[in-house]
Scaffold this active site. Structure first.
Site, short mmCIF file in Angstrom:
data_model
loop_
_atom_site.label_atom_id
_atom_site.label_comp_id
_atom_site.label_asym_id
_atom_site.label_seq_id
_atom_site.Cartn_x
_atom_site.Cartn_y
_atom_site.Cartn_z
NE ARG A 36 5.14 -6.36 -4.30
CZ ARG A 36 4.27 -5.47 -3.83
NH1 ARG A 36 3.58 -4.68 -4.67
NH2 ARG A 36 4.05 -5.37 -2.54
CE LYS A 197 2.99 8.61 12.02
NZ LYS A 197 2.06 8.96 10.95
N GLY A 354 6.70 -3.17 4.16
CA GLY A 354 7.18 -1.79 4.02
C GLY A 354 8.68 -1.62 3.98
N GLY A 377 1.43 -4.24 3.06
CA GLY A 377 0.20 -4.27 3.87
C GLY A 377 -0.28 -5.67 4.20
#
Ligand code: 3PG
Ligand code: MG
Length: 397
Positions: A36, A197, A354, A377
């Site tokens: 970053r 998930k 992620g 996110g």
């Protein structure tokens, strides 16, 4: 998507507030992944070279509106100075007298880093008074923090509404590639959605399935889809409460004519550990005491065949338990196939969110995709089709 860039700004001798995302992983006081910082540096460098007085704002971690010394941005001063190639000054607050004095001392071409914006409650509350105090420090606002654009905070959203604004180079690159990947893609378009998930990716799956020609499901969430179709998955990780969600996505794929690619074979083991005894079986042959930990070679072959006819690909999440060997094999071969097609010029490939970047780095191909987002996110919310408040506010003034 209409937004201004640095090309539209006259910055000489101006105080330019740059919202960066310097929320990087730190262990024992040292930055463990500079990505970053490296991505934000070109904007800061360019502004400084053009004679701006550059003032950098960022959050770091989640101090929840209090000063938490271990969450100070001070540890980033040295790596940021290295990346920008100039000395970076520091002020121990991002608003108020300390920030004002540090800004007043700046000369053209100087760079100043202000302390963690989340040390103030007003940041996450998007308090207009906090935004006003931030705005008082600058003449122009540049948002270069796509990865924080899903937060409507004072330094991302509120501030953008108070000053003339533009996207920084990193934000510009993110938005340009995301537009090419999903906004206005060359078709056929394929999306890979992996990870553990279904429950965290319901909106994402439901949005993507209506927009792509092919939706590839990988990772443990594929087990939930298999179970939803009545396939026995042994003790594979899955979400019994989300069988209905999976069925809905399957139904939506049929309605919209998208091809849903689920694993046809899997690598199974009796325990979740590196080097566990394993075998490859068709999905119908998983024994009661076995769990699926990766996709098998037939599934990868089917993926590669679809890839040949694909022009644009969006990737989020791994195909298997790529952190432990040999269950990384599916993710690694799929990622390499995407990298090869991209290098040949057949494919525009964009990945993010992620675990994805770690998986691509593990496969050694993070340089070979067209673009890899630094966002977690924010990338997911964008895949959900949501408007990101930090991006929306950019066009507002
Ligand atoms: C991130 O790391 O995803 C961004 O910096 C946003 O951080 P947050 O999830 O703490 O808002
Ligand atoms: Mg986050």
């Amino acid at each position: 998507m209409a937004f201004r860039t640095l090309d539209d700004l006259d910055v000489k001798a101006k105080r330019v507030l740059v919202r960066a995302d310097l929320n990087v992983p730190v262990a024992d006081g040292a930055v463990t992944d500079l990505t970053r910082i490296v991505r934000q540096a070109p904007t800061l460098k360019e502004l400084a070279e053009r004679g701006a007085r550059v003032i950098v704002l960022s959050h770091f971690d989640r101090p929840k509106g209090k000063v938490v010394p271990s969450m100070s941005l001070k540890v980033l001063l040295a790596p940021l100075s290295d990346a920008v190639g100039r000395r970076v000054a520091f002020a121990e607050d991002c608003i108020g007298p300390m920030a004002e004095q540090a800004v007043a001392a700046l000369k053209d071409g100087d760079v100043l880093l202000l302390e963690n914006t989340r040390f103030h409650k007003g940041e996450e509350a998007n308090d207009p008074e906090m935004a006003r105090q931030l705005a008082a420090l600058g003449d122009i606002f540049v948002n270069d923090a796509f990865s924080a654009a899903h937060r409507a905070h004072a330094s991302t959203e509120g501030l953008a509404r108070l000053l003339p604004n533009a996207a920084g180079r990193s934000m510009q690159a993110e938005l340009t590639h995301l537009e090419k990947a999903l906004g206005n893609p060359e078709r056929p378009l394929l999306a890979v959605v992996g990870g553990a998930k279904v429950s965290t990716k319901i909106e994402l799956l439901q949005n993507l399935v209506t927009r792509v020609e092919t939706l590839v499901i990988g990772g443990a969430m594929a087990n939930t889809f298999l179970a939803a179709q009545g396939i026995k998955i042994g003790k594979s990780l899955h979400e019994p409460d989300h069988l209905e969600t999976a069925r809905k996505v399957i139904h939506m794929a049929t309605e919209s004519g998208a091809v849903l690619l689920l694993p046809s074979d899997v690598v199974v083991a009796k325990e979740f550990k590196a080097g566990a005894t394993h075998r490859t079986v068709p999905v119908g042959n998983i024994a009661e005491d076995e769990m699926a930990l990766d996709v098998g070679p037939d599934s990868i072959k089917a993926f590669e065949t679809r890839l040949q006819a694909t022009r644009t690909l969006v990737w989020n999440g791994p195909f298997g338990a790529f952190e432990i060997q040999p269950f990384d094999a599916g993710t690694v071969s799929a990622a390499r196939a995407v990298a090869d097609a991209t290098k040949k010029g057949q494919l525009l490939s964009v990945a993010g969110g992620g675990d994805t970047v770690a998986a691509l780095a593990h496969a050694g191909v993070e340089q070979d995709f067209t673009y890899v987002s630094t966002a977690g996110g924010a990338f997911l919310e964008w895949l959900e089709g949501k408007e990101l408040p930090g991006v929306q506010a950019l066009t507002a003034r």
